[in-house]
Write a protein that holds these residues in place. Structure first.
Motif, PDB file in Angstrom:
ATOM      1  N   TYR A 142      30.697 -11.625   4.944  1.00 25.63           N
ATOM      2  CA  TYR A 142      30.121 -10.851   3.842  1.00 25.63           C
ATOM      3  C   TYR A 142      28.615 -11.063   3.810  1.00 25.63           C
ATOM      4  CZ  TYR A 142      29.381  -8.817  -0.763  1.00 25.63           C
ATOM      5  OH  TYR A 142      28.946  -8.026  -1.784  1.00 25.63           O
ATOM      6  N   THR A 143      27.870  -9.972   3.803  1.00 25.73           N
ATOM      7  CA  THR A 143      26.415 -10.018   3.693  1.00 25.73           C
ATOM      8  C   THR A 143      25.998  -9.062   2.596  1.00 25.73           C
ATOM      9  OG1 THR A 143      26.226 -10.426   6.068  1.00 25.73           O
ATOM     10  CG2 THR A 143      24.224  -9.766   4.918  1.00 25.73           C
ATOM     11  N   SER A 144      25.256  -9.577   1.617  1.00 24.24           N
ATOM     12  CA  SER A 144      24.820  -8.751   0.497  1.00 24.24           C
ATOM     13  C   SER A 144      23.452  -8.149   0.766  1.00 24.24           C
ATOM     14  CB  SER A 144      24.768  -9.583  -0.788  1.00 24.24           C
ATOM     15  OG  SER A 144      24.157  -8.844  -1.826  1.00 24.24           O
ATOM     16  N   ALA A 145      23.260  -6.920   0.294  1.00 23.01           N
ATOM     17  CA  ALA A 145      21.943  -6.295   0.381  1.00 23.01           C
ATOM     18  C   ALA A 145      20.941  -7.049  -0.466  1.00 23.01           C
ATOM     19  CB  ALA A 145      22.017  -4.836  -0.078  1.00 23.01           C
ATOM     20  N   ALA A 146      21.411  -7.627  -1.596  1.00 17.44           N
ATOM     21  CA  ALA A 146      20.551  -8.460  -2.432  1.00 17.44           C
ATOM     22  C   ALA A 146      20.570  -9.858  -1.854  1.00 17.44           C
ATOM     23  CB  ALA A 146      21.034  -8.467  -3.874  1.00 17.44           C
ATOM     24  N   ALA A 147      19.888 -10.008  -0.689  1.00 20.34           N
ATOM     25  CA  ALA A 147      20.022 -11.219   0.105  1.00 20.34           C
ATOM     26  C   ALA A 147      19.644 -12.474  -0.660  1.00 20.34           C
ATOM     27  CB  ALA A 147      19.164 -11.107   1.372  1.00 20.34           C
ATOM     28  N   GLU A 148      18.598 -12.398  -1.485  1.00 14.13           N
ATOM     29  CA  GLU A 148      18.164 -13.602  -2.172  1.00 14.13           C
ATOM     30  C   GLU A 148      19.128 -13.975  -3.286  1.00 14.13           C
ATOM     31  OE1 GLU A 148      14.152 -13.453  -3.411  1.00 14.13           O
ATOM     32  OE2 GLU A 148      13.362 -12.985  -1.444  1.00 14.13           O
ATOM     33  N   ALA A 149      19.813 -12.971  -3.829  1.00 13.48           N
ATOM     34  CA  ALA A 149      20.763 -13.262  -4.891  1.00 13.48           C
ATOM     35  C   ALA A 149      22.162 -13.506  -4.348  1.00 13.48           C
ATOM     36  CB  ALA A 149      20.801 -12.103  -5.893  1.00 13.48           C
ATOM     37  N   ARG A 150      22.422 -13.057  -3.120  1.00 16.33           N
ATOM     38  CA  ARG A 150      23.703 -13.229  -2.450  1.00 16.33           C
ATOM     39  C   ARG A 150      24.851 -12.614  -3.235  1.00 16.33           C
ATOM     40  NH1 ARG A 150      20.689 -17.681  -1.695  1.00 16.33           N
ATOM     41  NH2 ARG A 150      21.498 -18.728  -3.523  1.00 16.33           N
ATOM     42  N   ILE A 151      24.595 -11.491  -3.852  1.00 19.22           N
ATOM     43  CA  ILE A 151      25.640 -10.782  -4.572  1.00 19.22           C
ATOM     44  C   ILE A 151      25.650  -9.331  -4.130  1.00 19.22           C
ATOM     45  CG2 ILE A 151      25.542 -12.280  -6.588  1.00 19.22           C
ATOM     46  CD1 ILE A 151      23.942 -10.101  -7.995  1.00 19.22           C
ATOM     47  N   GLY A 152      26.780  -8.671  -4.325  1.00 17.47           N
ATOM     48  CA  GLY A 152      26.843  -7.272  -3.953  1.00 17.47           C
ATOM     49  C   GLY A 152      28.123  -6.635  -4.443  1.00 17.47           C
ATOM     50  N   GLY A 153      28.366  -5.396  -4.005  1.00 15.08           N
ATOM     51  CA  GLY A 153      29.491  -4.637  -4.517  1.00 15.08           C
ATOM     52  C   GLY A 153      30.609  -4.412  -3.526  1.00 15.08           C
ATOM     53  N   ASP A 154      30.566  -5.036  -2.355  1.00 12.57           N
ATOM     54  CA  ASP A 154      31.695  -4.934  -1.435  1.00 12.57           C
ATOM     55  C   ASP A 154      32.765  -5.943  -1.845  1.00 12.57           C
ATOM     56  OD1 ASP A 154      30.248  -3.049  -0.165  1.00 12.57           O
ATOM     57  OD2 ASP A 154      30.035  -4.114   1.729  1.00 12.57           O
ATOM     58  N   LEU A 155      34.013  -5.643  -1.537  1.00 18.03           N
ATOM     59  CA  LEU A 155      35.115  -6.509  -1.958  1.00 18.03           C
ATOM     60  C   LEU A 155      36.175  -6.589  -0.876  1.00 18.03           C
ATOM     61  CD1 LEU A 155      37.745  -4.500  -2.992  1.00 18.03           C
ATOM     62  CD2 LEU A 155      35.928  -3.855  -4.578  1.00 18.03           C
ATOM     63  N   TYR A 156      36.926  -7.672  -0.920  1.00 17.45           N
ATOM     64  CA  TYR A 156      38.029  -7.860   0.035  1.00 17.45           C
ATOM     65  C   TYR A 156      39.018  -8.849  -0.566  1.00 17.45           C
ATOM     66  CZ  TYR A 156      35.236 -11.994   1.076  1.00 17.45           C
ATOM     67  OH  TYR A 156      34.509 -13.147   0.953  1.00 17.45           O
ATOM     68  N   GLU A 157      40.253  -8.769  -0.123  1.00 15.22           N
ATOM     69  CA  GLU A 157      41.275  -9.719  -0.553  1.00 15.22           C
ATOM     70  C   GLU A 157      42.472  -9.620   0.386  1.00 15.22           C
ATOM     71  OE1 GLU A 157      42.192 -12.433  -1.451  1.00 15.22           O
ATOM     72  OE2 GLU A 157      41.954 -12.406  -3.649  1.00 15.22           O
ATOM     73  N   VAL A 158      43.169 -10.727   0.532  1.00 15.21           N
ATOM     74  CA  VAL A 158      44.401 -10.810   1.317  1.00 15.21           C
ATOM     75  C   VAL A 158      45.463 -11.472   0.443  1.00 15.21           C
ATOM     76  CG1 VAL A 158      45.511 -11.725   3.382  1.00 15.21           C
ATOM     77  CG2 VAL A 158      43.114 -10.993   3.472  1.00 15.21           C
ATOM     78  N   VAL A 159      46.603 -10.816   0.279  1.00 15.28           N
ATOM     79  CA  VAL A 159      47.676 -11.328  -0.575  1.00 15.28           C
ATOM     80  C   VAL A 159      48.994 -11.304   0.200  1.00 15.28           C
ATOM     81  CG1 VAL A 159      49.031 -10.936  -2.667  1.00 15.28           C
ATOM     82  CG2 VAL A 159      46.558 -10.574  -2.703  1.00 15.28           C
ATOM     83  N   ALA A 160      49.673 -12.442   0.231  1.00 15.79           N
ATOM     84  CA  ALA A 160      51.016 -12.500   0.822  1.00 15.79           C
ATOM     85  C   ALA A 160      52.010 -12.110  -0.263  1.00 15.79           C
ATOM     86  CB  ALA A 160      51.292 -13.902   1.347  1.00 15.79           C
ATOM     87  N   SER A 161      52.493 -10.875  -0.204  1.00 20.68           N
ATOM     88  CA  SER A 161      53.371 -10.338  -1.248  1.00 20.68           C
ATOM     89  C   SER A 161      54.814 -10.265  -0.747  1.00 20.68           C
ATOM     90  CB  SER A 161      52.887  -8.936  -1.650  1.00 20.68           C
ATOM     91  OG  SER A 161      53.296  -7.989  -0.688  1.00 20.68           O
ATOM     92  N   PRO A 162      55.752  -9.964  -1.637  1.00 21.26           N
ATOM     93  CA  PRO A 162      57.146  -9.794  -1.195  1.00 21.26           C
ATOM     94  C   PRO A 162      57.324  -8.600  -0.256  1.00 21.26           C
ATOM     95  CG  PRO A 162      57.025 -10.139  -3.579  1.00 21.26           C
ATOM     96  CD  PRO A 162      55.638  -9.914  -3.107  1.00 21.26           C
ATOM     97  N   TYR A 163      56.319  -7.733  -0.189  1.00 14.29           N
ATOM     98  CA  TYR A 163      56.432  -6.521   0.620  1.00 14.29           C
ATOM     99  C   TYR A 163      55.627  -6.617   1.919  1.00 14.29           C
ATOM    100  CZ  TYR A 163      57.784  -5.193  -4.088  1.00 14.29           C
ATOM    101  OH  TYR A 163      58.382  -5.166  -5.328  1.00 14.29           O
ATOM    102  N   GLY A 164      55.143  -7.787   2.229  1.00 12.53           N
ATOM    103  CA  GLY A 164      54.324  -7.976   3.420  1.00 12.53           C
ATOM    104  C   GLY A 164      52.928  -8.462   3.042  1.00 12.53           C
TER     105      GLY A 164
END
Length: 354
Positions: A142-164
């Motif tokens: 993950y690389t933020s456009a607001a490099a000095e603040a290290r925050i941004g609006g991209d997101l990701y997640e991985v969840v092991a659910s009962p459905y895969g």
């Protein structure tokens, strides 16, 4: 400006007050008082006030006053008003520089506090994903456009659910803290719904309702959802206005499996449009699936050319998934000639053999 360039510029400004005062002194001693360079000694505290602390600026101003006194006496300027005018100029600029340095220091302290809070919020929002889920190895960049603040609006997640194993990678319209707030909304809904909704279309519909309820169609989130069934060697995808994932086959062949029809991004369902259609792709041992945001593919070089992701897929050959993804991230930065102007997130899913 890159980090190295920023350090170089700061080093130049650090030494500039001393250099300026030295040059003025040498010129005044060699050319004599007729040139009228003495008031330029005030440039020392003026430049010091740009980046130095108020104490450093005050010390520089004191040195400038001593130089002005010494040179003025040497040139005999205190027999006229010229010497006193030069002293007043140095004293005035020093006072202004000290005041500016104090105000700048307070603003920098406040900004640093805000950035620390935002960084903590970002770490809570984008918590570490599991590095493995059965035979699937996971790597994240993950690389933020607001490099000095290290925050941004991209997101990701991985969840092991009962459905895969369920995955989301998304891109919020906009940047900064407002985008982080929207990303938090999407991720919160995904983490809950991933365990409850039986299929990806229902999961996407639930995310759409959550986003639409909060954003009222004023913003949107592009996203791609994936559901991995490793035992069946397949992955189900749902695309909501997001760039298609990159699939690297075991023989090195590269594909961009696209949906039958692109659906509107999350949050724009109030404008109508067809719901997203799920589609399946074979995902077998030895293959890799890269989900990413447009900060990767839209990174431009000096000639304005987009990053050629398909041509650089061979960078993912490293046996270590995280090292492979880091090599790809560094290549994107080199292509762009520095940090991207857009957030860039990448999530690599590698089906390990055996």
């Amino acid at each position: 400006m890159t980090t190295a360039e920023h350090r170089d510029a700061r080093a130049v400004l650090t030494w500039l007050p001393a250099v300026v005062m030295t040059v003025v002194t040498v010129v005044d001693l060699t050319a004599g008082p007729g040139v009228g360079f003495l008031p330029l000694v005030s440039l020392g505290p003026a430049f010091s006030g740009l980046i130095g602390t108020w104490r450093r600026t005050a010390v520089t101003g004191a040195v400038a006053l001593l130089l002005c006194l010494g040179l003025g006496a040497y040139d005999g300027l205190f027999d006229t008003r010229r010497g006193y005018t030069a002293l007043a100029s140095v004293a005035g600029v020093t006072a202004a520089g000290v005041t500016a340095a104090v105000m700048r220091g307070r603003r920098e302290a406040e900004l640093a506090g805000v950035r620390d809070v935002a960084e903590v919020a970002q770490r809570v929002l984008l918590r570490p994903v599991p590095r493995s889920a059965g035979p699937i190895r996971v790597a994240v960049s993950y690389t933020s456009a607001a490099a000095e603040a290290r925050i941004g609006g991209d997101l990701y997640e991985v969840v092991a659910s009962p459905y895969g194993v369920r995955v989301i990678v998304g891109d919020v319209q906009g940047k900064g803290l407002a985008a982080v707030e929207t990303a938090a909304l999407v991720l919160g809904s995904f983490r809950e719904a991933a365990h409850e909704e039986p299929d990806l279309v229902a999961l996407a519909a639930r995310l759409e309702r959550s986003v639409a309820r909060e954003l009222h169609g004023e913003k949107f989130v592009t996203a791609v959802l994936a559901e991995i069934h490793a035992d069946e060697e397949r992955v189900v995808l749902v695309d909501c206005g997001h760039p298609p994932p990159l699939l690297v086959r075991g023989d090195g062949a590269v594909e961009f499996p696209a949906p039958p029809a692109y659906a509107l991004p999350l949050g724009l369902g109030v404008h109508g449009g067809e719901p997203p259609e799920p589609y399946e792709v074979r995902f077998a041992p030895g293959e890799q699936l890269l989900l990413y945001t447009d900060g990767v593919t839209e990174a431009r070089d000096a000639a304005g050319c987009f990053y050629p992701l398909q041509e650089r897929a061979d960078l993912l050959k490293d046996p270590d998934a995280q090292a492979a993804l880091e090599a790809l991230r560094e290549d994107v930065v080199r292509h762009a000639g520095g940090p991207s102007h857009d957030d860039a997130a990448m999530l690599l899913l590698r089906y390990q053999r055996g």
